[in-house]
Write a protein that holds these residues in place. Sequence first.
Motif, short mmCIF file in Angstrom:
data_model
loop_
_atom_site.label_atom_id
_atom_site.label_comp_id
_atom_site.label_asym_id
_atom_site.label_seq_id
_atom_site.Cartn_x
_atom_site.Cartn_y
_atom_site.Cartn_z
N ARG A 49 -19.43 37.94 -23.89
CA ARG A 49 -19.25 38.81 -22.73
C ARG A 49 -18.08 39.77 -22.96
O ARG A 49 -17.18 39.50 -23.76
CB ARG A 49 -18.94 38.00 -21.46
CG ARG A 49 -19.82 36.76 -21.23
CD ARG A 49 -21.20 37.12 -20.75
NE ARG A 49 -21.97 35.94 -20.41
CZ ARG A 49 -22.05 35.38 -19.18
NH1 ARG A 49 -21.37 35.90 -18.19
NH2 ARG A 49 -22.79 34.32 -18.98
N ARG A 85 -22.84 41.08 -20.22
CA ARG A 85 -23.30 40.28 -21.36
C ARG A 85 -23.49 41.20 -22.56
O ARG A 85 -24.07 42.28 -22.43
CB ARG A 85 -24.61 39.58 -21.01
CG ARG A 85 -24.47 38.56 -19.88
CD ARG A 85 -25.83 38.17 -19.33
NE ARG A 85 -25.74 37.06 -18.40
CZ ARG A 85 -25.49 37.20 -17.09
NH1 ARG A 85 -25.32 38.41 -16.57
NH2 ARG A 85 -25.43 36.13 -16.31
N LYS A 114 -10.40 29.10 -19.51
CA LYS A 114 -10.61 29.92 -20.71
C LYS A 114 -9.37 30.79 -20.99
O LYS A 114 -8.62 31.15 -20.08
CB LYS A 114 -11.83 30.82 -20.54
CG LYS A 114 -13.15 30.07 -20.44
CD LYS A 114 -13.53 29.41 -21.75
CE LYS A 114 -14.93 28.82 -21.70
NZ LYS A 114 -15.31 28.21 -22.99
N SER A 138 -16.31 37.71 -15.96
CA SER A 138 -16.50 36.66 -16.96
C SER A 138 -15.16 35.98 -17.23
O SER A 138 -14.76 35.76 -18.38
CB SER A 138 -17.12 37.23 -18.24
OG SER A 138 -18.52 37.45 -18.05
N GLU A 186 -14.95 37.58 -24.13
CA GLU A 186 -15.20 36.14 -23.96
C GLU A 186 -16.38 35.79 -24.86
O GLU A 186 -17.48 36.31 -24.66
CB GLU A 186 -15.50 35.79 -22.51
CG GLU A 186 -15.91 34.34 -22.28
CD GLU A 186 -14.88 33.37 -22.80
OE1 GLU A 186 -15.18 32.66 -23.79
OE2 GLU A 186 -13.76 33.33 -22.25
N HIS A 205 -15.92 30.98 -11.06
CA HIS A 205 -15.56 32.13 -11.90
C HIS A 205 -15.83 33.44 -11.16
O HIS A 205 -16.65 33.50 -10.24
CB HIS A 205 -16.32 32.10 -13.24
CG HIS A 205 -17.73 32.58 -13.16
ND1 HIS A 205 -18.81 31.75 -12.95
CD2 HIS A 205 -18.26 33.83 -13.31
CE1 HIS A 205 -19.92 32.45 -12.97
NE2 HIS A 205 -19.62 33.72 -13.17
N ALA A 257 -18.85 31.77 -23.10
CA ALA A 257 -19.17 31.53 -21.68
C ALA A 257 -19.97 30.24 -21.56
O ALA A 257 -20.71 29.86 -22.49
CB ALA A 257 -19.97 32.70 -21.12
N PHE A 299 -13.74 32.61 -16.69
CA PHE A 299 -14.23 31.27 -16.43
C PHE A 299 -13.08 30.25 -16.41
O PHE A 299 -12.04 30.46 -17.04
CB PHE A 299 -15.26 30.87 -17.49
CG PHE A 299 -16.46 31.76 -17.53
CD1 PHE A 299 -17.46 31.65 -16.57
CD2 PHE A 299 -16.58 32.73 -18.52
CE1 PHE A 299 -18.57 32.49 -16.61
CE2 PHE A 299 -17.68 33.58 -18.56
CZ PHE A 299 -18.68 33.45 -17.60
#
Length: 273
Positions: A208, A86, A183, A178, A196, A175, A199, A180
Amino acid sequence: MGLQINTATADPKIEVLADRPAVTRGIAEKLLGVLAEAVEQRGAAHVSLTGGGAGIATLEAVAELLRAGSPALDWSKVFIWWGDERLLPEGDAERNVTQARGALLDYLVAEHGLPAENICPMPTSEEAAHPEAGAQIYAQKLETHSPEHGIEGPNGKLMMPQFDVMLLGVGPDGHINSLFPDKDALAVTGQATTGESDAPAELGPPMRVTLTFDAVHTARRVWTAVTGKDKAEAAASALADGADVSAYPAANARGAEETIWHLDEAAAAELPR
């Protein structure tokens, strides 16, 4: 998106254990053995960590084994990486690296000779203004530990170390890292990292940095830790024949030499018997 599984990688094996402690201890025991073997055979070991409940519990299980007198390992030759992170400030409790330090890494530095510089976290929000900038920073860090000519990925060479083990959790939505469902990051090829910025809201901060599928597929071993009944549908769907990677990214959680799904009985409840 219609993404396909990379069939050039190792087909998944499935190990079902009783509960989360059995899963995490089993992975921890194997991890220590693989890292020791890599150091002995190649002079260094590289491991990619994951966050989440089972991922952090695995690190706690490693610490417990070491405190109980697990065989010695030259931690000065071990390098610690992450599959995703993150984009938050240094020390934020929601960062995977913060949780990993509390579970294991600070102990390894203090008691087992892991050099602090061998811990290679993804960038913080102070270091990168947005996810793509963070992805570029981490790509540069990976490159400093790459073999001279890189390693062969499914879409060309990647300048990064070859992980001896990549640990992965699987979300209830299927997922990994990251990456997902549905995406754009799922379709990124020819590079080790990507950003990303959106999220899913229920999974916390939206921005992310993540390793790509191409990076995942260069790892010698990809091991998942999947526990809890809320993961059962995702696990069954990802492991089904002809699984749709765009809907269940975990279907593409595969290593170059070995892929093992470690599930507790609750997470395995919807698998074919």
